[in-house]
Design a protein around this motif. Structure first.
Motif, PDB file in Angstrom:
ATOM      1  N   GLN A   1      46.743 -34.912  10.297  1.00  0.00           N
ATOM      2  CA  GLN A   1      45.376 -35.218  10.741  1.00  0.00           C
ATOM      3  C   GLN A   1      45.572 -34.629  12.061  1.00  0.00           C
ATOM      4  N   VAL A   2      44.362 -33.933  12.169  1.00  0.00           N
ATOM      5  CA  VAL A   2      43.839 -33.207  13.415  1.00  0.00           C
ATOM      6  C   VAL A   2      42.405 -33.773  13.914  1.00  0.00           C
ATOM      7  N   GLN A   3      42.200 -34.159  14.885  1.00  0.00           N
ATOM      8  CA  GLN A   3      40.986 -34.486  15.249  1.00  0.00           C
ATOM      9  C   GLN A   3      40.416 -33.617  16.575  1.00  0.00           C
ATOM     10  N   LEU A   4      39.188 -33.328  16.604  1.00  0.00           N
ATOM     11  CA  LEU A   4      38.592 -32.797  17.915  1.00  0.00           C
ATOM     12  C   LEU A   4      37.429 -33.489  18.294  1.00  0.00           C
ATOM     13  N   VAL A   5      37.717 -33.777  19.472  1.00  0.00           N
ATOM     14  CA  VAL A   5      36.404 -34.579  20.144  1.00  0.00           C
ATOM     15  C   VAL A   5      35.641 -33.998  21.332  1.00  0.00           C
ATOM     16  N   GLU A   6      34.163 -33.604  21.135  1.00  0.00           N
ATOM     17  CA  GLU A   6      33.573 -33.050  22.016  1.00  0.00           C
ATOM     18  C   GLU A   6      32.788 -33.905  22.798  1.00  0.00           C
ATOM     19  N   SER A   7      32.459 -33.566  24.054  1.00  0.00           N
ATOM     20  CA  SER A   7      31.739 -34.281  25.090  1.00  0.00           C
ATOM     21  C   SER A   7      31.262 -33.208  25.916  1.00  0.00           C
ATOM     22  N   GLY A   8      29.876 -33.692  26.579  1.00  0.00           N
ATOM     23  CA  GLY A   8      29.396 -32.959  27.781  1.00  0.00           C
ATOM     24  C   GLY A   8      27.970 -32.627  27.317  1.00  0.00           C
ATOM     25  N   GLY A   9      27.590 -32.549  26.279  1.00  0.00           N
ATOM     26  CA  GLY A   9      26.164 -32.159  25.803  1.00  0.00           C
ATOM     27  C   GLY A   9      25.172 -32.939  26.326  1.00  0.00           C
ATOM     28  N   GLY A  10      23.846 -32.725  26.255  1.00  0.00           N
ATOM     29  CA  GLY A  10      22.807 -33.440  26.781  1.00  0.00           C
ATOM     30  C   GLY A  10      21.543 -32.607  27.222  1.00  0.00           C
ATOM     31  N   LEU A  11      20.543 -33.221  27.779  1.00  0.00           N
ATOM     32  CA  LEU A  11      19.459 -32.638  28.248  1.00  0.00           C
ATOM     33  C   LEU A  11      19.500 -32.253  29.511  1.00  0.00           C
ATOM     34  N   VAL A  12      19.113 -30.697  29.917  1.00  0.00           N
ATOM     35  CA  VAL A  12      19.339 -30.242  31.103  1.00  0.00           C
ATOM     36  C   VAL A  12      17.911 -29.375  31.412  1.00  0.00           C
ATOM     37  N   GLN A  13      17.288 -29.270  32.631  1.00  0.00           N
ATOM     38  CA  GLN A  13      16.298 -28.425  32.906  1.00  0.00           C
ATOM     39  C   GLN A  13      16.881 -26.829  32.956  1.00  0.00           C
ATOM     40  N   PRO A  14      15.921 -25.971  32.623  1.00  0.00           N
ATOM     41  CA  PRO A  14      16.123 -24.615  33.086  1.00  0.00           C
ATOM     42  C   PRO A  14      16.628 -24.488  34.210  1.00  0.00           C
ATOM     43  N   GLY A  15      17.792 -23.746  34.420  1.00  0.00           N
ATOM     44  CA  GLY A  15      18.724 -23.154  35.620  1.00  0.00           C
ATOM     45  C   GLY A  15      19.604 -24.146  35.701  1.00  0.00           C
ATOM     46  N   GLY A  16      19.726 -25.367  35.064  1.00  0.00           N
ATOM     47  CA  GLY A  16      20.777 -26.153  35.379  1.00  0.00           C
ATOM     48  C   GLY A  16      22.108 -25.912  34.757  1.00  0.00           C
ATOM     49  N   SER A  17      22.931 -26.812  34.951  1.00  0.00           N
ATOM     50  CA  SER A  17      24.432 -26.387  34.327  1.00  0.00           C
ATOM     51  C   SER A  17      24.906 -27.790  33.498  1.00  0.00           C
ATOM     52  N   LEU A  18      25.862 -27.561  32.682  1.00  0.00           N
ATOM     53  CA  LEU A  18      26.487 -28.428  31.654  1.00  0.00           C
ATOM     54  C   LEU A  18      27.976 -27.973  31.660  1.00  0.00           C
ATOM     55  N   ARG A  19      28.852 -29.052  31.511  1.00  0.00           N
ATOM     56  CA  ARG A  19      30.325 -28.659  31.309  1.00  0.00           C
ATOM     57  C   ARG A  19      30.610 -29.301  29.936  1.00  0.00           C
ATOM     58  N   LEU A  20      30.903 -28.685  28.867  1.00  0.00           N
ATOM     59  CA  LEU A  20      31.230 -28.931  27.496  1.00  0.00           C
ATOM     60  C   LEU A  20      32.879 -28.841  27.591  1.00  0.00           C
ATOM     61  N   SER A  21      33.473 -30.253  26.879  1.00  0.00           N
ATOM     62  CA  SER A  21      34.893 -30.276  26.750  1.00  0.00           C
ATOM     63  C   SER A  21      35.185 -30.729  25.144  1.00  0.00           C
ATOM     64  N   CYS A  22      36.272 -30.397  24.881  1.00  0.00           N
ATOM     65  CA  CYS A  22      36.681 -30.286  23.436  1.00  0.00           C
ATOM     66  C   CYS A  22      38.355 -30.750  23.387  1.00  0.00           C
TER      67      CYS A  22
END
Length: 121
Positions: A1-22
């Motif tokens: 079994q292999v699992q991939l768990v993502e995090s870091g999404g969301g709502l952000v204003q234009p020009g903003g930043s986000l960091r996704l992890s998996c």
């Protein structure tokens, strides 16, 4: 079994930043390539960025200069740093990992469940 768990999404204003992890876990012998794709409503899934086992990277034209993909091999984790976000970046983002579960086994692609990124004021 292999699992991939993502995090870091969301709502952000234009020009903003986000960091996704998996983070990949489970029965893993080795990981080759890791990447991020996205799918906006009514559109096909498209590759955003990928990072290969040797460390080289590739980006979609729309991501160049704004997004940075990286990986932590000790943690089996891939990241996507997204800066200067635009409304057209709104989509569900999926990570994928190409790995082997044993030394003799085949390379197999696994996908995360997806994380929503919404860029809106």
């Amino acid at each position: 079994q292999v699992q991939l768990v993502e995090s870091g999404g969301g709502l952000v204003q234009p020009g903003g930043s986000l960091r996704l992890s998996c983070a990949a876990s489970g029965s893993i012998f080795s990981i080759n390539d890791m990447g991020w794709s996205r799918q906006a409503p009514g559109k096909q899934r498209e590759l955003v960025a990928a990072i290969f086992s040797g460390g080289s990277t590739t980006y979609a034209d729309s991501a160049k200069g704004r997004f940075t993909i990286s990986r932590d091999n000790a943690k089996n984790t891939v990241y996507l740093q997204m800066n200067s976000l635009k409304p057209e970046d709104t989509a569900v983002y999926y990570c994928n990992v190409r790995l082997k579960r044993s030394s003799w086994g085949p390379l197999t692609d696994y996908w995360g469940q997806g994380t929503q990124v919404t860029v809106s004021s």
